[in-house]
Design an enzyme around this catalytic site. Structure first.
Site, mmCIF file in Angstrom:
data_model
loop_
_atom_site.group_PDB
_atom_site.id
_atom_site.type_symbol
_atom_site.label_atom_id
_atom_site.label_comp_id
_atom_site.label_asym_id
_atom_site.label_seq_id
_atom_site.Cartn_x
_atom_site.Cartn_y
_atom_site.Cartn_z
ATOM 1 N N ARG A 52 0.981 -1.175 0.056
ATOM 2 C CA ARG A 52 -0.065 0.058 0.094
ATOM 3 C C ARG A 52 0.686 1.057 -0.016
ATOM 4 O O ARG A 52 0.746 2.078 -0.885
ATOM 5 C CB ARG A 52 -1.032 -0.099 1.385
ATOM 6 C CG ARG A 52 -2.183 -0.564 1.104
ATOM 7 C CD ARG A 52 -2.582 -1.171 2.439
ATOM 8 N NE ARG A 52 -1.492 -2.141 2.753
ATOM 9 C CZ ARG A 52 -1.839 -3.424 2.493
ATOM 10 N NH1 ARG A 52 -2.447 -3.923 1.697
ATOM 11 N NH2 ARG A 52 -0.795 -4.295 3.015
ATOM 12 N N THR A 53 1.720 1.399 0.811
ATOM 13 C CA THR A 53 2.615 2.476 1.135
ATOM 14 C C THR A 53 3.221 2.995 -0.236
ATOM 15 O O THR A 53 3.176 3.992 -0.649
ATOM 16 C CB THR A 53 3.263 2.480 2.050
ATOM 17 O OG1 THR A 53 2.674 2.028 3.626
ATOM 18 C CG2 THR A 53 4.134 3.963 2.614
HETATM 19 N N1 ASP Z 1 1.562 -1.665 6.585
HETATM 20 C C1 ASP Z 1 2.019 -1.309 7.917
HETATM 21 C C2 ASP Z 1 3.291 -1.027 8.260
HETATM 22 O O1 ASP Z 1 4.149 -0.947 7.368
HETATM 23 C C3 ASP Z 1 1.281 -2.225 8.971
HETATM 24 C C4 ASP Z 1 1.731 -3.545 9.244
HETATM 25 O O2 ASP Z 1 2.898 -3.938 8.374
HETATM 26 O O3 ASP Z 1 1.214 -4.327 9.957
HETATM 27 O O4 ASP Z 1 3.669 -0.519 9.347
#
Ligand code: ASP
Length: 308
Positions: A52-53
């Site tokens: 996502r990021t």
């Molecule tokens: N995507 C989020 C993070 O990068 C949460 C996770 O990985 O659990 O922190």
């Protein structure tokens, strides 16, 4: 230079202005022909996995008419393997790109990068430290879904020690009025003391509860997190921590009709898929809010007083 390293230093005004700009970006995004950042290049330097990021930052830049250069597995495929320091990599990439989006496995890496960078650095997560852009999109999600960022009871569930999104979210939400955090964490992953102190010093209430059903009945936002397997020193502690707090249909039944469930994702069993059908399950909508919020952040970091 407009770096985004930590949510701790964001004022209420900073947060509200990101929300405002992101609301506007939702319309800009629909236009599909924006040239606001035409000719600008964003480098995505990712030393840890991401879906996502990275993709939402890249989408945000492309939606603004900019370009992207990207390394998604910098730990293995960049010169880090040859022993290059993060500082050297940042100095080099700063000569290619106008802004660097950095995810790194070490706490403090984003601050180190910013200290040597000639272009803005936007943190996309530094180990178990922080994830400020996630906190801004989480705060935006709450504003969009509930219509307010004050007067909230927020259940923080799961890995509150290594879960960096929770840390940054506490920093942003603590800027608002009448905030109550209800924490439900396994004994191996409690909320760190400095975060409790930060929140209480700003007038928020921090309470602890072991019964998830009880938390669910009281909250406006049920913020679930993944147990961060990759951060544990011992597999036994991870095994003892996972699966303790699962949101399923029985938990949904306890929740207020006006409440929402959030999760930064990915999930690893802590929300059952049966919950997805409920309109209070906001976590996929939450992922989509990432694009306008990151458009707002990119514009902000690349905009000077004279204009873009
Ligand atoms: N995507 C989020 C993070 O990068 C949460 C996770 O990985 O659990 O922190």
């Amino acid at each position: 230079m407009k770096h985004l390293i930590s949510a701790k230093s964001l004022t209420k005004q900073d947060i509200l202005s990101v929300i405002d700009r992101a609301l506007h970006m939702q319309n800009v995004q629909k236009e599909r022909n924006t040239r606001l950042l035409e000719g600008r290049i964003m480098a995505a330097l990712f030393f840890e996995p991401s879906t996502r990021t990275r993709l939402s930052f890249e989408t945000a830049m492309l939606r603004l008419g900019g370009n992207v250069i990207s390394t998604e597995n910098a730990k293995e495929f960049s010169s880090a393997v040859k022993g290059e320091t993060l500082e050297d990599t940042i100095r080099v990439v700063g000569g290619y790109a106008d802004v660097i989006v950095l995810r790194h496995n070490e706490i403090g890496a984003a601050a180190r990068a910013a200290s040597v960078s000639e272009v803005p650095v936007l943190s996309a997560g530094d180990g178990a430290g922080e994830h400020p852009s996630q906190a801004l999109l989480d705060t935006f999600t709450i504003a969009k879904e509930l219509g307010r960022t004050d007067d909230l009871t927020v259940g923080l569930v799961g890995d509150l020690m290594y879960g960096r999104t929770v840390h940054s979210l506490i920093y942003t939400l603590s800027q608002f009025s009448n905030i109550r955090f209800l924490c439900a964490a396994p004994s191996h992953t409690p909320l760190p003391d400095d975060l409790i102190k930060f929140a209480t010093a700003r007038g928020a209430t921090v309470e602890f509860e072991t019964n998830l059903a009880k938390v669910a009945g009281e909250v406006d936002v049920l913020y679930q997190t993944r147990i961060q397997k990759e951060r544990f020193q011992s597999l036994e502690e991870y095994e003892a921590s996972k699966g303790l707090y699962v949101i399923d249909e029985s938990i949904l039944e306890k929740m207020k009709p006006s409440s929402i469930i959030m999760h930064p994702l990915p999930r690893a069993g802590e929300i059952t898929t049966a919950v997805d059908r409920d309109t209070r399950a906001a976590y996929f909508r939450q992922t989509h809010y990432g694009v306008p919020v990151r458009m707002a952040l990119l514009l902000d970091s690349l905009t000077t007083d004279e204009g873009v």
